[in-house]
Design a protein around this motif. Structure first.
Motif, mmCIF file in Angstrom:
data_model
loop_
_atom_site.group_PDB
_atom_site.id
_atom_site.type_symbol
_atom_site.label_atom_id
_atom_site.label_comp_id
_atom_site.label_asym_id
_atom_site.label_seq_id
_atom_site.Cartn_x
_atom_site.Cartn_y
_atom_site.Cartn_z
ATOM 1 N N ALA A 1 -71.142 56.796 31.975
ATOM 2 C CA ALA A 1 -70.622 57.115 30.637
ATOM 3 C C ALA A 1 -71.530 56.533 29.562
ATOM 4 O O ALA A 1 -71.824 57.198 28.562
ATOM 5 C CB ALA A 1 -69.203 56.586 30.479
ATOM 6 N N ALA A 2 -71.992 55.312 29.754
ATOM 7 C CA ALA A 2 -72.889 54.689 28.774
ATOM 8 C C ALA A 2 -74.176 55.492 28.645
ATOM 9 O O ALA A 2 -74.691 55.682 27.535
ATOM 10 C CB ALA A 2 -73.201 53.253 29.181
ATOM 11 N N ALA A 3 -74.683 56.009 29.759
ATOM 12 C CA ALA A 3 -75.910 56.813 29.717
ATOM 13 C C ALA A 3 -75.680 58.118 28.964
ATOM 14 O O ALA A 3 -76.491 58.521 28.131
ATOM 15 C CB ALA A 3 -76.397 57.090 31.131
ATOM 16 N N VAL A 4 -74.567 58.790 29.252
ATOM 17 C CA VAL A 4 -74.255 60.056 28.586
ATOM 18 C C VAL A 4 -74.054 59.849 27.090
ATOM 19 O O VAL A 4 -74.506 60.643 26.267
ATOM 20 C CB VAL A 4 -73.008 60.718 29.222
ATOM 21 N N LEU A 5 -73.381 58.752 26.745
ATOM 22 C CA LEU A 5 -73.117 58.464 25.340
ATOM 23 C C LEU A 5 -74.313 57.830 24.623
ATOM 24 O O LEU A 5 -74.262 57.597 23.424
ATOM 25 C CB LEU A 5 -71.899 57.541 25.214
#
Length: 118
Positions: free
Chosen positions: A102-106
């Motif tokens: 999620a951190a990578a996508v965001l």
């Protein structure tokens, strides 16, 4: 999300048992020719264990693909104990944590704010 190591194991396995109610079938698309690919949604723990132990006893490489965190998901512990009782060696290969994905996508930093200042 799979790690490269998990993908290599899946692609080289003789038997792939995957949680087809939770894992997308595309995960098994790289299976080698002749590999046995089995969805486990209709199988119980004893049936899954019998498949894994039988294949391992025959010298085959088995990939058991599940979703979720192996440190939380209860069925993993049950399967580990049954494999150990049968004398089957195994390795747990965790996937990519949803928190980091999620951190990578965001495009954000997954560390706490205090840690980012360091």
């Amino acid at each position: 999300m799979l790690t490269l190591k998990a993908k290599r194991i899946i692609d080289s396995a003789d038997v792939i048992i995957y949680a087809d109610s939770l894992v997308h079938p595309s995960v098994c698309e790289g299976a080698k020719a002749g590999a046995q690919v089995i969805g486990s949604k209709t199988l119980n723990l004893d049936e899954i264990t019998e498949l894994m132990v039988g294949a391992a006893t025959d010298g085959k490489l088995v990939a058991r693909v599940q979703s979720g965190d192996p440190s939380i998901y209860g069925a993993v512990l049950e399967q580990m104990r049954l494999l150990e009782a049968a004398g089957v060696e195994y390795e747990i290969v965790p996937g990519v944590s949803a928190a980091f994905a999620a951190a990578a996508v965001l495009k954000t930093d997954s560390r706490c704010r205090r840690c980012r200042r360091r």
